[in-house]
Design an enzyme around this catalytic site. Structure first.
Site, PDB file in Angstrom:
ATOM      1  N   HIS A  96      -4.478   1.453   7.484  1.00 33.42           N
ATOM      2  CA  HIS A  96      -3.139   2.054   7.527  1.00 33.42           C
ATOM      3  C   HIS A  96      -3.020   3.199   6.513  1.00 33.42           C
ATOM      4  CE1 HIS A  96       1.442   1.519   7.693  1.00 33.42           C
ATOM      5  NE2 HIS A  96       1.255   2.310   6.650  1.00 33.42           N
ATOM      6  N   GLU A  97      -3.445   2.932   5.278  1.00 29.95           N
ATOM      7  CA  GLU A  97      -3.284   3.947   4.220  1.00 29.95           C
ATOM      8  C   GLU A  97      -4.194   5.150   4.465  1.00 29.95           C
ATOM      9  OE1 GLU A  97      -0.722   3.660   2.512  1.00 29.95           O
ATOM     10  OE2 GLU A  97      -0.393   1.554   2.970  1.00 29.95           O
TER      11      GLU A  97
ATOM     12  N   CYS B 201       5.736  -0.055   7.153  1.00 31.97           N
ATOM     13  CA  CYS B 201       5.371   1.076   6.317  1.00 31.97           C
ATOM     14  C   CYS B 201       6.583   1.474   5.485  1.00 31.97           C
ATOM     15  CB  CYS B 201       4.939   2.240   7.210  1.00 31.97           C
ATOM     16  SG  CYS B 201       4.535   3.746   6.317  1.00 31.97           S
ATOM     17  N   LEU B 202       6.361   1.768   4.209  1.00 34.88           N
ATOM     18  CA  LEU B 202       7.490   2.152   3.345  1.00 34.88           C
ATOM     19  C   LEU B 202       8.130   3.462   3.803  1.00 34.88           C
ATOM     20  CD1 LEU B 202       6.058   1.194  -0.170  1.00 34.88           C
ATOM     21  CD2 LEU B 202       7.658  -0.098   1.267  1.00 34.88           C
TER      22      LEU B 202
ATOM     23  N   GLY C 142       0.832  -1.193   0.000  1.00 31.51           N
ATOM     24  CA  GLY C 142       0.000   0.000   0.000  1.00 31.51           C
ATOM     25  C   GLY C 142       0.867   1.243   0.000  1.00 31.51           C
TER      26      GLY C 142
ATOM     27  N   GLN D  31       2.987  10.008   1.004  1.00 36.00           N
ATOM     28  CA  GLN D  31       4.280   9.315   1.088  1.00 36.00           C
ATOM     29  C   GLN D  31       5.185   9.631  -0.097  1.00 36.00           C
ATOM     30  OE1 GLN D  31       2.309   5.303   2.074  1.00 36.00           O
ATOM     31  NE2 GLN D  31       4.286   5.184   3.102  1.00 36.00           N
TER      32      GLN D  31
ATOM     33  N   HIS E 278      -2.698   7.629   6.798  1.00 35.70           N
ATOM     34  CA  HIS E 278      -1.681   8.512   6.201  1.00 35.70           C
ATOM     35  C   HIS E 278      -2.321   9.821   5.708  1.00 35.70           C
ATOM     36  CE1 HIS E 278       2.152   6.408   6.015  1.00 35.70           C
ATOM     37  NE2 HIS E 278       1.582   5.296   5.572  1.00 35.70           N
TER      38      HIS E 278
HETATM   39 NI    NI Z   1       2.477   3.457   5.498  1.00 36.21          NI
END
Ligand code: NI
Length: 156
Positions: free
Chosen positions: A130-131, A88-89, A46, A51, A134
């Site tokens: 999660h997304e 998380c990236l 995701g 991000q 953000h």
């Molecule tokens: Ni994330």
């Protein structure tokens, strides 16, 4: 098709509240393609627009070879509970235990700006929660139970 730079924790853009996407433009379509490329390249499931430095309410998710675009997502319903590792990236090399709903129902626009309802369980439910967080400037690390761990320690 292009890779975008993934912003990491400490970058203030990740703490901002994103604005709704108002219209479908070629720029939005390019952003969506770039976000998928960037996510797959980093082996993520995701990615949210902030991000990659874009403060718009847009996320891409692919947990099971099923690419999903959620524009202006709105969570309608959650139920159940799952507790497990999350990463998380924007927080590279780390994982931590987070409790999330086991089922999520979300309303959004797809990449053609058609209204869609997506229901997810387990990993997909986790990814949607999660997304979407953000988009309001939150990272999963705020929810971690116990310590944030190095993911490399466990893979080695
Ligand atoms: Ni994330």
């Amino acid at each position: 098709m292009a890779l975008r730079k993934i912003r990491t924790m400490g970058d203030s853009i990740l703490t901002k509240v994103c604005k709704p996407v108002k219209e479908n433009t070629p720029k939005i379509q390019i952003l969506i393609d770039d976000m998928f490329d960037t996510m797959y390249e980093a082996y993520g499931v995701g990615l949210a627009a902030p991000q990659v430095g874009i403060l718009k309410r847009l996320v891409v998710i692919d947990t099971e070879d099923n690419p999903i675009v959620l524009i202006n997502p709105e969570i309608l319903e959650v139920s159940g509970e799952q507790t497990g590792d999350e990463g998380c990236l924007s927080v590279p090399g780390k994982v931590g235990v987070v409790t999330r709903p086991n089922y999520v129902k979300v309303k959004a626009l797809d990449r053609d700006f058609n209204e869609i309802i997506v229901e997810g369980e387990e990993l997909l439910a986790r990814a949607i929660c999660h997304e979407c967080e953000h988009l309001d400037g939150h990272l999963y690390v705020e929810r971690v139970e116990g310590e944030l761990r190095d993911s490399s320690d466990e893979e080695a």
